[in-house]
Design an enzyme around this catalytic site. Sequence first.
Site, PDB file in Angstrom:
ATOM      1  N   TYR A 155       0.843  -1.208   0.000  1.00 35.65           N
ATOM      2  CA  TYR A 155       0.000   0.000   0.000  1.00 35.65           C
ATOM      3  C   TYR A 155       0.876   1.256   0.000  1.00 35.65           C
ATOM      4  O   TYR A 155       0.707   2.148  -0.849  1.00 35.65           O
ATOM      5  CB  TYR A 155      -0.923  -0.017   1.226  1.00 35.65           C
TER       6      TYR A 155
HETATM    7  N1  NAP Z   1      -8.840   6.959   5.758  1.00 30.06           N
HETATM    8  C1  NAP Z   1      -7.551   7.019   6.017  1.00 30.06           C
HETATM    9  O1  NAP Z   1      -7.101   6.846   7.179  1.00 30.06           O
HETATM   10  C2  NAP Z   1      -6.565   7.327   4.924  1.00 30.06           C
HETATM   11  C3  NAP Z   1      -5.256   7.640   5.287  1.00 30.06           C
HETATM   12  C4  NAP Z   1      -4.338   7.915   4.291  1.00 30.06           C
HETATM   13  C5  NAP Z   1      -4.717   7.892   2.960  1.00 30.06           C
HETATM   14  N2  NAP Z   1      -5.999   7.569   2.641  1.00 30.06           N
HETATM   15  C6  NAP Z   1      -6.342   7.536   1.214  1.00 30.06           C
HETATM   16  O2  NAP Z   1      -7.441   8.376   1.004  1.00 30.06           O
HETATM   17  C7  NAP Z   1      -8.256   7.880  -0.050  1.00 30.06           C
HETATM   18  C8  NAP Z   1      -9.691   7.777   0.425  1.00 30.06           C
HETATM   19  O3  NAP Z   1      -9.729   6.967   1.590  1.00 30.06           O
HETATM   20  P1  NAP Z   1     -11.077   6.768   2.417  1.00 30.06           P
HETATM   21  O4  NAP Z   1     -10.687   6.376   3.777  1.00 30.06           O
HETATM   22  O5  NAP Z   1     -11.967   7.923   2.172  1.00 30.06           O
HETATM   23  O6  NAP Z   1     -11.620   5.448   1.673  1.00 30.06           O
HETATM   24  P2  NAP Z   1     -13.052   4.747   1.636  1.00 30.06           P
HETATM   25  O7  NAP Z   1     -13.984   5.336   2.625  1.00 30.06           O
HETATM   26  O8  NAP Z   1     -12.759   3.278   1.713  1.00 30.06           O
HETATM   27  O9  NAP Z   1     -13.518   5.103   0.171  1.00 30.06           O
HETATM   28  C9  NAP Z   1     -12.811   4.582  -0.921  1.00 30.06           C
HETATM   29  C10 NAP Z   1     -13.415   5.115  -2.183  1.00 30.06           C
HETATM   30  O10 NAP Z   1     -12.686   4.532  -3.297  1.00 30.06           O
HETATM   31  C11 NAP Z   1     -13.634   3.965  -4.195  1.00 30.06           C
HETATM   32  N3  NAP Z   1     -13.096   2.772  -4.829  1.00 30.06           N
HETATM   33  C12 NAP Z   1     -12.533   1.689  -4.234  1.00 30.06           C
HETATM   34  N4  NAP Z   1     -12.207   0.766  -5.168  1.00 30.06           N
HETATM   35  C13 NAP Z   1     -12.586   1.275  -6.358  1.00 30.06           C
HETATM   36  C14 NAP Z   1     -12.517   0.801  -7.705  1.00 30.06           C
HETATM   37  N5  NAP Z   1     -12.036  -0.410  -8.020  1.00 30.06           N
HETATM   38  N6  NAP Z   1     -12.991   1.598  -8.686  1.00 30.06           N
HETATM   39  C15 NAP Z   1     -13.497   2.822  -8.410  1.00 30.06           C
HETATM   40  N7  NAP Z   1     -13.590   3.327  -7.163  1.00 30.06           N
HETATM   41  C16 NAP Z   1     -13.140   2.554  -6.160  1.00 30.06           C
HETATM   42  C17 NAP Z   1     -14.846   3.610  -3.327  1.00 30.06           C
HETATM   43  O11 NAP Z   1     -16.018   3.668  -4.108  1.00 30.06           O
HETATM   44  P3  NAP Z   1     -17.043   2.446  -4.317  1.00 30.06           P
HETATM   45  O12 NAP Z   1     -17.025   1.615  -3.087  1.00 30.06           O
HETATM   46  O13 NAP Z   1     -18.327   3.117  -4.632  1.00 30.06           O
HETATM   47  O14 NAP Z   1     -16.448   1.761  -5.486  1.00 30.06           O
HETATM   48  C18 NAP Z   1     -14.869   4.758  -2.330  1.00 30.06           C
HETATM   49  O15 NAP Z   1     -15.564   5.859  -2.848  1.00 30.06           O
HETATM   50  C19 NAP Z   1      -7.643   6.545  -0.475  1.00 30.06           C
HETATM   51  O16 NAP Z   1      -6.867   6.737  -1.619  1.00 30.06           O
HETATM   52  C20 NAP Z   1      -6.784   6.170   0.715  1.00 30.06           C
HETATM   53  O17 NAP Z   1      -5.686   5.366   0.353  1.00 30.06           O
HETATM   54  C21 NAP Z   1      -6.939   7.279   3.591  1.00 30.06           C
END
Ligand code: NAP
Length: 247
Positions: A155
């Site tokens: 990741y």
């Molecule tokens: N939350 C954290 O602690 C954190 C920390 C550091 C970085 N990040 C980064 O921030 C970003 C958002 O994280 P989050 O926590 O908001 O994630 P989340 O709540 O799990 O949401 C992930 C999003 O990505 C979409 N997605 C996943 N697989 C997909 C696919 N194959 N095709 C198209 N869309 C897809 C999902 O949409 P559907 O389910 O509708 O497909 C959803 O809208 C990510 O890139 C993550 O790596 C998060």
Amino acid sequence: MTTDQKIALVTGATSGIGRATAEQLAARGHHVVVSGRDAERGDAVVQGIREAGGSADFVAADLRDEAGARELAARATELGGGRVDVLVNSAGIFPFGPTAETTEQGFDDVVGINVKAPYFLVAALAPAMAERGEGAVVNVTTMVAEFGAAGMGIYGASKAALVLLTKSWAAEFGPSGVRVNAVSPGPTRTEGTAAMGEALDQLAAAGPAGRPGTAAEVAEAIVFLATDAASFVHGAVLPVDGGRIAV
Ligand SMILES: NC(=O)c1ccc[n+]([C@@H]2O[C@H](COP(=O)([O-])OP(=O)(O)OC[C@H]3O[C@@H](n4cnc5c(N)ncnc54)[C@H](OP(=O)(O)O)[C@@H]3O)[C@@H](O)[C@H]2O)c1
């Protein structure tokens, strides 16, 4: 949609950080193309934006390869009346676990969604932004692209690739007026991290803020980089992690 409205495509906008970004960009007057796989969640986000007085459309996309990325770019451009001004790459997956237990499919999924899809979205959209002489791309990376963390290797590596791409694209497209930047979140409460429960608090405890962030706090930084307030900011990776990588 009005003719002077900026068009923003936000991937991963059906949940968490992407959804908060879509809502904030819409509140700032952008027409937002909300994307994700889940139409029910996507429609709910669009409805919420419209009820708040903003404008948005949902486009379903499974983003794991060039074809999916180019199809979404084409559809968003069509809905934007021929252009997309802002691209936010927030869609991402973060399966954690031991290296020895990672399958080839799991490896390919992480690289496909976290690296290949943003790559081909930029390939599809940035040249037209450059031709118009303006545009902004914001990539969502992670603090674990900056340091080693057990079980987060592939990741972190996928997001480290996105960090380097952010800088490469700033060099490639910046001279044509397209700003490319990244936000690097720390532990953030979203639907995607809900299952982590207290482990998220433990991860966050090491930073000065001592707590996980909210999706809205991360979105504020994304919106800053996506809009003219950041007009002199190119190739930056802005940590929004409660200070975790600083100490
Ligand atoms: N939350 C954290 O602690 C954190 C920390 C550091 C970085 N990040 C980064 O921030 C970003 C958002 O994280 P989050 O926590 O908001 O994630 P989340 O709540 O799990 O949401 C992930 C999003 O990505 C979409 N997605 C996943 N697989 C997909 C696919 N194959 N095709 C198209 N869309 C897809 C999902 O949409 P559907 O389910 O509708 O497909 C959803 O809208 C990510 O890139 C993550 O790596 C998060």
